[in-house]
Design an enzyme around this catalytic site. Structure first.
Site, mmCIF file in Angstrom:
data_model
loop_
_atom_site.group_PDB
_atom_site.id
_atom_site.type_symbol
_atom_site.label_atom_id
_atom_site.label_comp_id
_atom_site.label_asym_id
_atom_site.label_seq_id
_atom_site.Cartn_x
_atom_site.Cartn_y
_atom_site.Cartn_z
ATOM 1 N N ASP A 266 0.833 -1.197 0.000
ATOM 2 C CA ASP A 266 0.000 0.000 0.000
ATOM 3 C C ASP A 266 0.872 1.254 0.000
ATOM 4 O O ASP A 266 2.018 1.222 0.485
ATOM 5 C CB ASP A 266 -0.882 0.028 1.247
ATOM 6 N N PRO A 267 0.352 2.381 -0.486
ATOM 7 C CA PRO A 267 1.107 3.637 -0.393
ATOM 8 C C PRO A 267 1.508 3.980 1.042
ATOM 9 O O PRO A 267 2.585 4.532 1.272
ATOM 10 C CB PRO A 267 0.127 4.673 -0.954
#
Length: 366
Positions: A93-94
């Site tokens: 995920d970012p």
């Protein structure tokens, strides 16, 4: 206070929430172009011509920074190395940092072996709020003034150890009737995902810095979501919770020792472009992804047959008695992935390592 290590449950896999970019085609582009049309010339970036892509094979284990999607990281690596092909082995995920293995060239053929390996994460859960994305980027949907103590958390961990049923986050890359769950959720649709079995090998509470936060380490198998782990622990503890920090420290055979920061990758590539170094210094060999698979050396004659896609008979005292997948080498060089069965060696994936490859062994980063 620091909590002494104690084995519990653990592991997680993350879905990248990057939206798909849609290319727009204009009607003018459909018209035939004459030979003098400037659009027939190679594209340029500023005053620099586009650099040709090249054959480069190996792994770059990027220490992905927070805020960058996995898709963006692959695009950056592909540009820096001018590689023809690139892909990653397990989305981050970012919000997350840490190990993002990026396969270049023929290494892309070994991606499934990395993705099927174990992952290890260190993550912080913030108690008192549940969010629709199960991390800090989402909207608050439940709150509580209750906070769990160390004893309650540790007593809960065995419920999340071993093979468990886990419902993925609404904001995940799982497909529902051909659509990504996160796209449906962003459009305001109700997303109903079914529980599925995942394997959590270890989950440990390692720190409790204050009443609002707990730090865990988890080791898990393919398909586990750490965000869902935080959500479910918060619900059972009666206080709600979400992920506020996440770092991946292990992906299959790749550890933190293999990780290289983006700035370091850029520096190595710039040095290589100026003739002061080699891109091979930033790479790990293709076969690093195959650490858990037996190796089998063959003669050059047998290698020629395998390279043509033909099976090789295994006979003699030195013929392997086992069956299953092996990676085949000739003169110490990776040749193919093959299956042993019924006295034959049958090629499944043949590697063409023509071009730039990593130096033998694991490279020093200094």
């Amino acid at each position: 206070m620091t909590i002494p290590p104690e084995t519990g449950t653990v592991d997680t896999t993350h879905a990248d929430t990057t939206a798909v970019n849609v290319k727009k085609h204009h009607a003018a582009d459909a018209r035939p172009r004459d030979n003098n049309d400037p659009r027939n010339k190679p594209r340029q970036h500023g005053n620099q011509p586009r650099r040709d892509r090249r054959d480069i094979h190996g792994w770059v284990v990027l220490d992905k920074p927070i805020g960058m999607t996995s898709t963006q990281a692959v695009a950056v690596a592909k540009r820096l190395f001018q590689a023809k092909r690139a892909g990653h082995a397990g989305t981050l995920d970012p919000l997350a940092s840490g190990g993002l293995p990026i396969a270049l060239g023929e290494a892309t053929k070994t991606v499934p072996f990395v993705m099927d390996g174990r992952k290890r994460y260190r993550f912080t859960v913030t108690w008192g709020e549940e969010r629709d994305t199960d991390d800090t980027e989402g909207r608050v949907v439940q709150t509580s003034t209750s906070r769990p103590d160390v004893a309650a958390i540790r007593a809960l961990l065995p419920q999340f150890t071993g093979r468990i049923e886990q419902t993925p986050p609404r904001y995940s890359a799982i497909k529902i009737q051909g659509e990504r769950a996160y796209d449906l959720a962003r459009d305001g649709e109700v997303v109903e995902l079914q529980p599925r079995p995942v394997e959590i090998h270890e989950l440990t509470l390692v720190d409790q810095p204050d009443a609002d936060h707990s730090v865990f380490e988890a080791e898990c198998g393919k398909g586990t979501y750490v965000r869902a782990l935080a959500r479910d622990m918060g619900r059972l503890l009666g206080c709600y919770g979400h992920i506020s920090a996440l770092r991946r420290t292990l992906v299959g055979p790749f550890t933190e020792n293999d990780m290289i920061p983006l700035e370091r990758v850029e520096a190595l590539c710039n040095r290589a472009a100026s003739g002061e170094g080699s891109l091979a210094d930033a790479l790990l060999p293709v076969e690093t992804a195959l650490d858990d698979i037996p190796a089998l050396a063959v003669t050059r004659a047998d290698a020629a047959r395998l390279h043509r896609g033909q099976a090789v008979l295994l006979r003699g005292r030195d013929a392997p008695q086992s069956s299953g997948t092996v990676y085949v080498t000739v003169a110490g060089r990776l040749l193919a992935l093959a299956e042993i069965g019924n006295g034959e060696l049958i090629p499944k994936r043949v590697f063409n390592l023509t071009g730039l490859t990593a130096s033998s062994g694991r490279n020093e980063r200094d």
